[in-house]
Structure formats: C-alpha cells, structure tokens
Motif scaffolding. Sequence first.
Motif, short mmCIF file in Angstrom:
data_model
loop_
_atom_site.label_atom_id
_atom_site.label_comp_id
_atom_site.label_asym_id
_atom_site.label_seq_id
_atom_site.Cartn_x
_atom_site.Cartn_y
_atom_site.Cartn_z
N ALA A 106 15.79 11.30 -16.07
CA ALA A 106 15.35 11.85 -17.35
C ALA A 106 16.11 13.14 -17.60
N GLU A 107 16.35 13.43 -18.87
CA GLU A 107 16.98 14.69 -19.26
C GLU A 107 16.20 15.28 -20.42
N GLY A 108 15.95 16.56 -20.32
CA GLY A 108 15.19 17.21 -21.37
C GLY A 108 15.74 18.58 -21.69
N PHE A 109 15.12 19.18 -22.67
CA PHE A 109 15.51 20.53 -23.06
C PHE A 109 14.28 21.25 -23.57
N PHE A 110 14.33 22.55 -23.51
CA PHE A 110 13.43 23.35 -24.32
C PHE A 110 14.08 24.65 -24.69
N VAL A 111 13.61 25.19 -25.80
CA VAL A 111 14.15 26.43 -26.33
C VAL A 111 13.08 27.51 -26.18
N HIS A 112 13.48 28.61 -25.55
CA HIS A 112 12.64 29.80 -25.48
C HIS A 112 13.12 30.78 -26.53
N SER A 117 17.21 33.87 -28.33
CA SER A 117 16.78 32.55 -27.85
C SER A 117 17.76 31.98 -26.84
N VAL A 118 17.26 30.99 -26.11
CA VAL A 118 18.06 30.29 -25.11
C VAL A 118 17.63 28.82 -25.08
N ARG A 119 18.59 27.93 -24.98
CA ARG A 119 18.30 26.50 -24.84
C ARG A 119 18.60 26.08 -23.41
N TYR A 120 17.53 25.72 -22.70
CA TYR A 120 17.65 25.21 -21.34
C TYR A 120 17.78 23.69 -21.41
N GLU A 121 18.62 23.13 -20.54
CA GLU A 121 18.70 21.69 -20.40
C GLU A 121 18.45 21.37 -18.94
N ILE A 122 17.61 20.35 -18.72
CA ILE A 122 17.17 20.02 -17.38
C ILE A 122 17.38 18.53 -17.15
N GLY A 146 12.24 18.44 -25.94
CA GLY A 146 12.63 17.04 -26.09
C GLY A 146 12.95 16.44 -24.75
N CYS A 147 12.91 15.11 -24.67
CA CYS A 147 13.20 14.42 -23.41
C CYS A 147 13.71 13.01 -23.70
N ARG A 148 14.67 12.58 -22.90
CA ARG A 148 15.15 11.19 -22.91
C ARG A 148 14.92 10.63 -21.51
N ASN A 200 4.77 10.48 -18.64
CA ASN A 200 5.75 11.28 -19.39
C ASN A 200 5.40 12.76 -19.46
N VAL A 201 4.14 13.11 -19.48
CA VAL A 201 3.77 14.52 -19.56
C VAL A 201 4.19 15.28 -18.29
N VAL A 202 4.28 14.57 -17.17
CA VAL A 202 4.69 15.21 -15.91
C VAL A 202 6.15 15.66 -16.00
N HIS A 203 6.98 14.92 -16.70
CA HIS A 203 8.38 15.32 -16.87
C HIS A 203 8.46 16.73 -17.48
N TYR A 204 7.65 16.97 -18.50
CA TYR A 204 7.65 18.28 -19.15
C TYR A 204 7.15 19.38 -18.21
N SER A 205 6.20 19.04 -17.38
CA SER A 205 5.71 20.00 -16.38
C SER A 205 6.81 20.34 -15.38
N LEU A 206 7.59 19.35 -14.98
CA LEU A 206 8.69 19.59 -14.05
C LEU A 206 9.77 20.45 -14.71
N PHE A 207 10.05 20.22 -16.00
CA PHE A 207 11.01 21.06 -16.71
C PHE A 207 10.56 22.52 -16.68
N ASP A 208 9.31 22.73 -17.03
CA ASP A 208 8.74 24.08 -17.08
C ASP A 208 8.76 24.74 -15.71
N THR A 209 8.41 23.98 -14.67
CA THR A 209 8.43 24.50 -13.31
C THR A 209 9.84 24.91 -12.90
N ALA A 210 10.81 24.06 -13.16
CA ALA A 210 12.20 24.35 -12.77
C ALA A 210 12.70 25.62 -13.45
N VAL A 211 12.47 25.75 -14.74
CA VAL A 211 12.97 26.91 -15.48
C VAL A 211 12.27 28.19 -15.03
N ASN A 212 10.94 28.17 -14.98
CA ASN A 212 10.21 29.39 -14.65
C ASN A 212 10.42 29.83 -13.21
N CYS A 213 10.54 28.88 -12.28
CA CYS A 213 10.86 29.26 -10.90
C CYS A 213 12.25 29.91 -10.83
#
Length: 158
Positions: free
Chosen positions: A125-131, A108-113, A82-84, A46-59
Amino acid sequence: MSSRQTSSSPAQSPKRSRPGSRDDYRAFRTIQTRWMDNDAYGHMNNVVHYSLFDTAVNCWLIEQGVLDLKASQQIGLVVETGCRYFAEMAFPDVVTAGLRIARLGTSSVRYEIGLFRNDAAESAAEGFFVHVYVDRETRRPVPLSAELRGRFSTILIG
C-alpha cells in the motif's frame, strides 16, 4: 454519444498505479501487526493502514527531535489523506513503512509512505498525508521553522 453513455477507450480509462519499491523511500520503520488489525475478511483493515502512516511519520518526527507532543510550538494538522492498495497484509505480518517528503511548502509538507509486507520488494500500500503547520495556541498556519525544514530536506525527493 449521449451524456448517459460512457466511453471504454483506453485513453479515457484511469491507469492503475504500480506499487513502488523500497528504493523509492528515504527513511524506514518496522512495525509489527497485531491480531486486532485483521478484519472479518482475514486481512488488515483499511483503517489500520492510516494508523501505520501516522505512526511512521510521528515516530520519525519525534526521533528527529522536531516533535514534542506536549511542548512543540508548531504542530502539524492533517488536512488531506489518501491511500492506494496493491496487496493484502494480515497479522502476523511485519510491516516496514518507508517514508519520504514529496513537497515542502511555506507552512505545509506532503509525506508519502509505502507499506511493505515482510521482506517484499514492492509496496502493499502507498499513502500520503499533508500536514499544515500551525501555532499550537492560535491554530493559525505558520511558516515551517528552519529546524523542521532542515529535517524534512533530508528525506525530500526530487
């Protein structure tokens, strides 16, 4: 009904979310899974999902020219995530990360991945994070620059 009893009525049961489709997202990035992404259960941890979210947004931010890791005056700090999970993924799957902006605030911005396994039409999987965007030096919130706001609007939904 006492406070110790629980109701099993459908009206009070949380409804399980349904996975989204690729059409729900505005920008995409392909990411190869790695052997080390699998856990003891043989699927992606599950922690890899969050890493992929971060990679997608920052790239995406770097490709858009609005993030310079060493010099940007405004930087986004993660304040909520968050992630489902809907389906398993594992090495050697290829993941396509779909990205969209669900909300633009003042600072702020809410990204959904959405993470899509191989050629799957529905997300695994679907997740979000707020910057919250802050000044690099003071770490105090600052309004989104016109350039950031303009880039974000290209993948903003609804």
